[in-house]
Design a protein around this motif. Structure first.
Motif, PDB file in Angstrom:
ATOM      1  N   ILE A 169       0.810  -1.212   0.000  1.00 34.37           N
ATOM      2  CA  ILE A 169       0.000   0.000   0.000  1.00 34.37           C
ATOM      3  C   ILE A 169       0.848   1.268   0.000  1.00 34.37           C
ATOM      4  CG2 ILE A 169      -1.860  -1.205   1.190  1.00 34.37           C
ATOM      5  CD1 ILE A 169      -0.985   0.312   3.729  1.00 34.37           C
ATOM      6  N   TYR A 170       2.125   1.155   0.389  1.00 35.58           N
ATOM      7  CA  TYR A 170       2.996   2.344   0.434  1.00 35.58           C
ATOM      8  C   TYR A 170       4.437   1.858   0.606  1.00 35.58           C
ATOM      9  CZ  TYR A 170       4.358   7.181   1.470  1.00 35.58           C
ATOM     10  OH  TYR A 170       4.922   8.437   1.428  1.00 35.58           O
ATOM     11  N   THR A 171       5.374   2.687   0.212  1.00 35.50           N
ATOM     12  CA  THR A 171       6.796   2.389   0.398  1.00 35.50           C
ATOM     13  C   THR A 171       7.488   3.584   1.033  1.00 35.50           C
ATOM     14  OG1 THR A 171       6.839   0.913  -1.537  1.00 35.50           O
ATOM     15  CG2 THR A 171       8.955   1.716  -0.724  1.00 35.50           C
ATOM     16  N   VAL A 172       8.145   3.353   2.151  1.00 31.09           N
ATOM     17  CA  VAL A 172       8.917   4.409   2.807  1.00 31.09           C
ATOM     18  C   VAL A 172      10.381   4.262   2.399  1.00 31.09           C
ATOM     19  CG1 VAL A 172       7.367   4.669   4.773  1.00 31.09           C
ATOM     20  CG2 VAL A 172       9.174   2.971   4.874  1.00 31.09           C
ATOM     21  N   THR A 173      11.055   5.387   2.221  1.00 27.52           N
ATOM     22  CA  THR A 173      12.465   5.388   1.817  1.00 27.52           C
ATOM     23  C   THR A 173      13.211   6.420   2.643  1.00 27.52           C
ATOM     24  OG1 THR A 173      11.856   4.779  -0.447  1.00 27.52           O
ATOM     25  CG2 THR A 173      14.086   5.619  -0.092  1.00 27.52           C
ATOM     26  N   ALA A 174      14.243   5.968   3.333  1.00 24.72           N
ATOM     27  CA  ALA A 174      15.075   6.859   4.140  1.00 24.72           C
ATOM     28  C   ALA A 174      16.417   7.076   3.443  1.00 24.72           C
ATOM     29  CB  ALA A 174      15.290   6.285   5.533  1.00 24.72           C
ATOM     30  N   ARG A 175      17.100   8.136   3.849  1.00 28.46           N
ATOM     31  CA  ARG A 175      18.410   8.468   3.277  1.00 28.46           C
ATOM     32  C   ARG A 175      19.451   8.484   4.384  1.00 28.46           C
ATOM     33  NH1 ARG A 175      20.106  14.219   0.359  1.00 28.46           N
ATOM     34  NH2 ARG A 175      22.345  13.775   0.230  1.00 28.46           N
ATOM     35  N   ASP A 176      20.627   7.935   4.065  1.00 28.28           N
ATOM     36  CA  ASP A 176      21.748   7.946   5.005  1.00 28.28           C
ATOM     37  C   ASP A 176      22.980   8.424   4.252  1.00 28.28           C
ATOM     38  OD1 ASP A 176      23.876   7.300   6.799  1.00 28.28           O
ATOM     39  OD2 ASP A 176      22.576   5.842   7.778  1.00 28.28           O
ATOM     40  N   ASP A 177      23.615   9.486   4.736  1.00 26.54           N
ATOM     41  CA  ASP A 177      24.753  10.077   4.037  1.00 26.54           C
ATOM     42  C   ASP A 177      26.052   9.328   4.264  1.00 26.54           C
ATOM     43  OD1 ASP A 177      23.281  12.108   2.853  1.00 26.54           O
ATOM     44  OD2 ASP A 177      23.483  13.431   4.589  1.00 26.54           O
ATOM     45  N   ASP A 178      26.039   8.268   5.055  1.00 29.08           N
ATOM     46  CA  ASP A 178      27.235   7.453   5.228  1.00 29.08           C
ATOM     47  C   ASP A 178      27.405   6.535   4.019  1.00 29.08           C
ATOM     48  OD1 ASP A 178      28.063   8.430   7.780  1.00 29.08           O
ATOM     49  OD2 ASP A 178      26.395   7.355   8.682  1.00 29.08           O
ATOM     50  N   SER A 179      28.382   5.638   4.098  1.00 29.36           N
ATOM     51  CA  SER A 179      28.638   4.726   2.982  1.00 29.36           C
ATOM     52  C   SER A 179      28.831   3.316   3.519  1.00 29.36           C
ATOM     53  CB  SER A 179      29.873   5.161   2.188  1.00 29.36           C
ATOM     54  OG  SER A 179      31.039   5.086   2.996  1.00 29.36           O
ATOM     55  N   GLY A 180      28.828   2.345   2.584  1.00 31.16           N
ATOM     56  CA  GLY A 180      29.047   0.958   2.968  1.00 31.16           C
ATOM     57  C   GLY A 180      27.941   0.449   3.876  1.00 31.16           C
ATOM     58  N   LYS A 181      28.320  -0.376   4.862  1.00 30.39           N
ATOM     59  CA  LYS A 181      27.338  -0.917   5.799  1.00 30.39           C
ATOM     60  C   LYS A 181      26.701   0.169   6.637  1.00 30.39           C
ATOM     61  CE  LYS A 181      28.565  -5.748   6.398  1.00 30.39           C
ATOM     62  NZ  LYS A 181      27.213  -6.151   5.969  1.00 30.39           N
ATOM     63  N   ASN A 182      27.403   1.275   6.814  1.00 35.43           N
ATOM     64  CA  ASN A 182      26.830   2.379   7.585  1.00 35.43           C
ATOM     65  C   ASN A 182      25.619   2.999   6.896  1.00 35.43           C
ATOM     66  OD1 ASN A 182      28.851   2.067   9.500  1.00 35.43           O
ATOM     67  ND2 ASN A 182      30.220   3.515   8.493  1.00 35.43           N
ATOM     68  N   ALA A 183      25.464   2.718   5.603  1.00 39.40           N
ATOM     69  CA  ALA A 183      24.328   3.264   4.855  1.00 39.40           C
ATOM     70  C   ALA A 183      23.318   2.194   4.465  1.00 39.40           C
ATOM     71  CB  ALA A 183      24.820   3.981   3.597  1.00 39.40           C
ATOM     72  N   GLU A 184      23.550   0.925   4.854  1.00 39.06           N
ATOM     73  CA  GLU A 184      22.585  -0.136   4.586  1.00 39.06           C
ATOM     74  C   GLU A 184      21.485  -0.061   5.636  1.00 39.06           C
ATOM     75  OE1 GLU A 184      24.484  -3.903   4.404  1.00 39.06           O
ATOM     76  OE2 GLU A 184      25.875  -3.310   2.813  1.00 39.06           O
ATOM     77  N   LEU A 185      20.236   0.026   5.195  1.00 41.22           N
ATOM     78  CA  LEU A 185      19.122   0.312   6.097  1.00 41.22           C
ATOM     79  C   LEU A 185      18.174  -0.871   6.193  1.00 41.22           C
ATOM     80  CD1 LEU A 185      18.261   3.951   4.933  1.00 41.22           C
ATOM     81  CD2 LEU A 185      19.813   3.228   6.758  1.00 41.22           C
ATOM     82  N   ILE A 186      17.579  -1.021   7.364  1.00 39.35           N
ATOM     83  CA  ILE A 186      16.472  -1.948   7.566  1.00 39.35           C
ATOM     84  C   ILE A 186      15.313  -1.144   8.154  1.00 39.35           C
ATOM     85  CG2 ILE A 186      17.876  -4.011   7.859  1.00 39.35           C
ATOM     86  CD1 ILE A 186      17.640  -3.685  10.860  1.00 39.35           C
ATOM     87  N   TYR A 187      14.100  -1.532   7.782  1.00 41.34           N
ATOM     88  CA  TYR A 187      12.904  -0.795   8.185  1.00 41.34           C
ATOM     89  C   TYR A 187      12.060  -1.668   9.118  1.00 41.34           C
ATOM     90  CZ  TYR A 187      14.171   2.119   4.171  1.00 41.34           C
ATOM     91  OH  TYR A 187      14.837   2.918   3.275  1.00 41.34           O
ATOM     92  N   PHE A 188      11.389  -1.027  10.070  1.00 45.55           N
ATOM     93  CA  PHE A 188      10.517  -1.753  10.981  1.00 45.55           C
ATOM     94  C   PHE A 188       9.452  -0.803  11.508  1.00 45.55           C
ATOM     95  CE2 PHE A 188      13.977   0.025  13.400  1.00 45.55           C
ATOM     96  CZ  PHE A 188      13.396   0.494  14.569  1.00 45.55           C
ATOM     97  N   ALA A 189       8.369  -1.394  12.056  1.00 47.78           N
ATOM     98  CA  ALA A 189       7.240  -0.609  12.539  1.00 47.78           C
ATOM     99  C   ALA A 189       7.049  -0.839  14.033  1.00 47.78           C
ATOM    100  CB  ALA A 189       5.962  -0.981  11.789  1.00 47.78           C
TER     101      ALA A 189
END
Length: 374
Positions: A169-189
């Protein structure tokens, strides 16, 4: 004859240019946000490889007559440290570096034969450098110094209460200015609920349980967390989802079943044919997905009941009835041209007293997609 005369000259020029370009290359790294004076790791330049004694006319490679300075854009962020006892040149930072501003520096190491000692940077000039004796690259490595962020702080949606399960029904997208694993994101509610699920890798919000008959808005928060160390968590996105019910149309057919509901406080407002003084027909868009719940026959006068579709008795019929809870479910693709109205008869049996049964008749009007207005 002409080639014989000019060939030695051309070869000498080519070899001379190749010799000038072949300076040794060295590579090191330093973490961003390191304090000034931090050493560039992995970088150690042997003085013997720089030919300083030959260029400055001294036999000792670590002689005080030979000094070094950095050349190139960003050279002011580092300074040279000559370790004469070990015969190596090291680099240290002059300030705090930020990888997000600049991730690498490509510098030259210039040789000064006693001329750049004691001079300020403004007093130094290209004329004081005898030769560029080495090429140096410094990588600025990332630290987990940024938290993920969402472009929105809140999202409000209206959702048909007969939406097919597992619909994104929807997709959330976050941004992280780091790189590598520091910028790999997981989402949860949070708080967790049984109706919606956030896919950790993609941020898709899926409908995983029927919201048929729910009236109030459903609220929860979505977060993003990176895989760095220590992990950082984003500010939340406040999700508000309002169920939107499809309209029902009263029929002019004779009343089939009448009853008075015993329980007036229900978690869901069921759109059963048993809740009206006249039979109820529901409109369903012809593009409704397979698996969508379009009607619920509960509550009935029995505290515990089973449901059975008795008419028509065909496996290829476009709707089916759940035996346990009375959900009427789309079982195959709807076609308004061939079946504009689907009429069914359901047998309801009391689990406690098997002799007590009801027969319910209900219908589903299939409407064109463009004509459907919730």
């Amino acid at each position: 004859m002409i080639w014989i005369v000019f060939l030695p000259l051309l070869l000498s020029c080519a070899l001379g240019k190749r010799t000038m370009e072949q300076v040794p290359f060295f590579h090191g790294h330093v973490f961003e946000n390191s304090s000034p004076g931090s050493r560039v790791n992995g970088l150690s330049v042997p003085l013997k490889r720089l030919n300083a004694q030959r260029l400055c006319g001294t036999e000792d490679p670590g002689s005080a007559a030979a000094h070094f300075k950095l050349l190139g854009d960003g050279s002011e962020n580092f300074h040279v440290l000559a370790h004469h006892k070990r015969g190596h040149i090291l680099l240290k930072t002059s300030g705090v570096l930020d990888r997000e501003e600049r991730a690498e520096y490509v510098l030259g190491l210039g040789l000064c034969c006693g001329q750049c000692l004691g001079l300020t940077r403004e007093e130094e000039g290209d004329s004081t450098v005898v030769a560029e004796v080495a090429s140096i690259k410094v990588d600025v490595l990332d630290t987990n110094d940024h938290q993920p962020t969402f472009p929105n702080t809140d999202v409000k949606l209206s959702l048909d209460d007969a939406t097919e399960l597992l619909t994104a029904i929807y997709t959330v997208t976050a941004r992280d200015d780091d790189s590598g694993k520091n910028a790999e994101l997981i989402y949860f509610a949070l708080p967790k609920n049984g109706s919606f699920y956030v896919v950790p890798k993609t941020g898709e919000i899926l409908l995983v349980d029927s919201i048929l008959g729910l009236e109030g808005p459903m609220k929860f928060n979505v977060f993003a967390r990176d895989r760095g160390w220590p992990p950082r968590t984003s500010p939340s996105v406040a999700m508000e989802i309002n169920p939107r019910q499809w309209p029902v149309v009263p029929s002019q057919m004779p009343l089939l079943v009448k009853r008075k509901p015993k329980n007036k406080e229900l978690a869901r407002r069921s759109r059963s044919v048993l809740e009206s003084d006249s039979p109820i027909f529901i409109n369903v868009s012809e593009d409704a997905g397979i698996g969508s719940v379009v009607m619920n026959l509960n509550p009935v006068r029995f505290q515990s009941a089973t449901f059975e579709l008795v008419d028509p008795d065909m496996e290829s019929f476009p709707v089916s009835v759940s035996r346990d809870n009375g959900d009427i479910i789309i079982s195959r693709r709807l076609d308004r041209e061939t079946e504009p109205l689907v009429e069914i008869t359901v047998k309801v049996q009391d689990k406690r007293e098997h002799k007590r049964t009801l027969r319910l008749s209900c219908g589903v009007h299939i409407v064109p997609k463009l004509a459907y207005k919730p």
